[in-house]
Motif scaffolding. Structure first.
Motif, PDB file in Angstrom:
ATOM      1  N   PRO A  67       0.854  -1.305  -0.019  1.00  0.00           N
ATOM      2  CA  PRO A  67       0.098   0.045   0.117  1.00  0.00           C
ATOM      3  C   PRO A  67       0.907   1.049  -0.037  1.00  0.00           C
ATOM      4  O   PRO A  67       0.359   2.457  -0.432  1.00  0.00           O
ATOM      5  CB  PRO A  67      -0.698  -0.143   1.279  1.00  0.00           C
ATOM      6  N   GLU A  68       2.263   1.296   0.321  1.00  0.00           N
ATOM      7  CA  GLU A  68       3.056   2.472   0.468  1.00  0.00           C
ATOM      8  C   GLU A  68       3.425   2.672  -0.735  1.00  0.00           C
ATOM      9  O   GLU A  68       3.509   3.839  -1.291  1.00  0.00           O
ATOM     10  CB  GLU A  68       4.228   1.903   1.323  1.00  0.00           C
ATOM     11  N   CYS A  69       4.090   1.695  -1.573  1.00  0.00           N
ATOM     12  CA  CYS A  69       4.855   2.080  -3.017  1.00  0.00           C
ATOM     13  C   CYS A  69       4.160   1.423  -4.130  1.00  0.00           C
ATOM     14  O   CYS A  69       4.753   1.520  -5.092  1.00  0.00           O
ATOM     15  CB  CYS A  69       6.209   1.465  -2.590  1.00  0.00           C
ATOM     16  N   GLY A  70       3.217   0.480  -3.977  1.00  0.00           N
ATOM     17  CA  GLY A  70       2.562  -0.030  -4.966  1.00  0.00           C
ATOM     18  C   GLY A  70       3.192  -1.482  -5.749  1.00  0.00           C
ATOM     19  O   GLY A  70       2.701  -1.973  -6.625  1.00  0.00           O
ATOM     20  N   LYS A  71       4.393  -1.634  -5.139  1.00  0.00           N
ATOM     21  CA  LYS A  71       5.262  -2.958  -5.527  1.00  0.00           C
ATOM     22  C   LYS A  71       4.277  -4.332  -5.497  1.00  0.00           C
ATOM     23  O   LYS A  71       3.513  -4.301  -4.304  1.00  0.00           O
ATOM     24  CB  LYS A  71       6.363  -3.039  -4.916  1.00  0.00           C
ATOM     25  N   GLN A  72       4.331  -4.981  -6.400  1.00  0.00           N
ATOM     26  CA  GLN A  72       3.651  -6.464  -6.431  1.00  0.00           C
ATOM     27  C   GLN A  72       4.631  -7.385  -5.961  1.00  0.00           C
ATOM     28  O   GLN A  72       5.875  -7.249  -6.781  1.00  0.00           O
ATOM     29  CB  GLN A  72       2.787  -6.801  -7.257  1.00  0.00           C
ATOM     30  N   PHE A  73       4.459  -8.409  -5.061  1.00  0.00           N
ATOM     31  CA  PHE A  73       5.523  -9.241  -5.005  1.00  0.00           C
ATOM     32  C   PHE A  73       4.870 -10.561  -4.277  1.00  0.00           C
ATOM     33  O   PHE A  73       3.361 -10.475  -3.957  1.00  0.00           O
ATOM     34  CB  PHE A  73       6.662  -8.919  -4.022  1.00  0.00           C
ATOM     35  N   GLY A  74       5.323 -11.624  -4.598  1.00  0.00           N
ATOM     36  CA  GLY A  74       4.809 -12.952  -4.207  1.00  0.00           C
ATOM     37  C   GLY A  74       5.685 -13.688  -3.144  1.00  0.00           C
ATOM     38  O   GLY A  74       6.698 -13.471  -3.004  1.00  0.00           O
ATOM     39  N   ILE A  75       5.083 -14.396  -2.423  1.00  0.00           N
ATOM     40  CA  ILE A  75       5.487 -15.409  -1.209  1.00  0.00           C
ATOM     41  C   ILE A  75       4.986 -16.630  -1.497  1.00  0.00           C
ATOM     42  O   ILE A  75       3.762 -16.886  -1.959  1.00  0.00           O
ATOM     43  CB  ILE A  75       5.490 -14.768   0.146  1.00  0.00           C
ATOM     44  N   ARG A  76       5.520 -17.764  -0.881  1.00  0.00           N
ATOM     45  CA  ARG A  76       5.012 -18.990  -0.678  1.00  0.00           C
ATOM     46  C   ARG A  76       4.992 -19.504   0.878  1.00  0.00           C
ATOM     47  O   ARG A  76       5.940 -19.297   1.569  1.00  0.00           O
ATOM     48  CB  ARG A  76       6.044 -19.890  -1.341  1.00  0.00           C
ATOM     49  N   ILE A  77       3.824 -19.914   1.413  1.00  0.00           N
ATOM     50  CA  ILE A  77       3.260 -20.156   2.779  1.00  0.00           C
ATOM     51  C   ILE A  77       4.437 -21.434   2.829  1.00  0.00           C
ATOM     52  O   ILE A  77       4.478 -22.418   2.225  1.00  0.00           O
ATOM     53  CB  ILE A  77       2.200 -20.457   3.103  1.00  0.00           C
ATOM     54  N   GLY A  78       4.937 -21.599   4.133  1.00  0.00           N
ATOM     55  CA  GLY A  78       5.759 -22.705   4.391  1.00  0.00           C
ATOM     56  C   GLY A  78       6.955 -22.359   4.939  1.00  0.00           C
ATOM     57  O   GLY A  78       7.419 -21.279   5.448  1.00  0.00           O
TER      58      GLY A  78
END
Length: 177
Positions: A31-42
């Protein structure tokens, strides 16, 4: 609740990890810079890489106890198993030789901050002795700084602090019988 850090601006994003399964991929938009990134749970990929780098250090978890790194603004909660002998505790960096690396951004933790020695006493019970590395910011047990070359016997539930990070010792199941 878990927190992830935006790789661009270091802003934290909080989410409820119980709504997802291990291995599931999530995409966030900061919400601050608009960067999209992904993570994997685990399990952390970094933790897996540490095990790949040091396969001889893999021991059955909790065989000799563990340390619990308490979550704060620099890192998430981590449980790190101990081994017999000296367990060097410090900030993770590839090839540093630390046997109990903490994944952290805490600048006040040295790469080799302190050592917990696990040995057996005369009765065969596990004994835990903490000493400073030496480090720049010191190692504190019960709000008292350890002096140079001072050693302190610690027990299950003992709280010690390195930098801005608090750690709790958890003895092995064997010692709690």
């Amino acid at each position: 609740m878990k927190r992830v850090r935006c790789p661009k601006c270091d802003n934290f994003i909080t989410f409820d990890e119980t709504k997802y399964q291990n291995g599931q991929s999530l995409v966030f938009e900061c919400p601050e810079c608009g960067k999209q990134f992904g993570i994997r749970i685990g399990v952390s990929k970094l933790r897996d890489r540490q095990k790949d780098e040091n396969p001889e250090d893999i021991v059955e978890d909790k065989q000799y106890g563990s340390i619990v790194v308490i979550e704060n603004v620099f890192h998430y909660k981590q449980i790190i198993p101990l081994k017999m002998g000296d367990n060097s505790i410090g900030r993770y960096m590839k090839g540093s030789g630390v046997t109990c690396p903490i994944e952290t951004n805490d600048p006040s933790i040295d790469m080799h901050h302190c050592i917990i020695n696990v040995s057996r006493d005369k009765k065969g019970r596990l004994k835990y002795i903490l000493r400073d590395g030496p480090s720049y910011t010191g190692t504190f047990v019960d709000n008292e700084i350890l002096g140079d070359k001072e050693r302190r016997v610690i027990h299950d539930g003992s709280l010690f602090t390195i930098g801005a990070t608090s750690i709790i010792l958890r003895e092995s199941e064997e010692n709690n019988k």
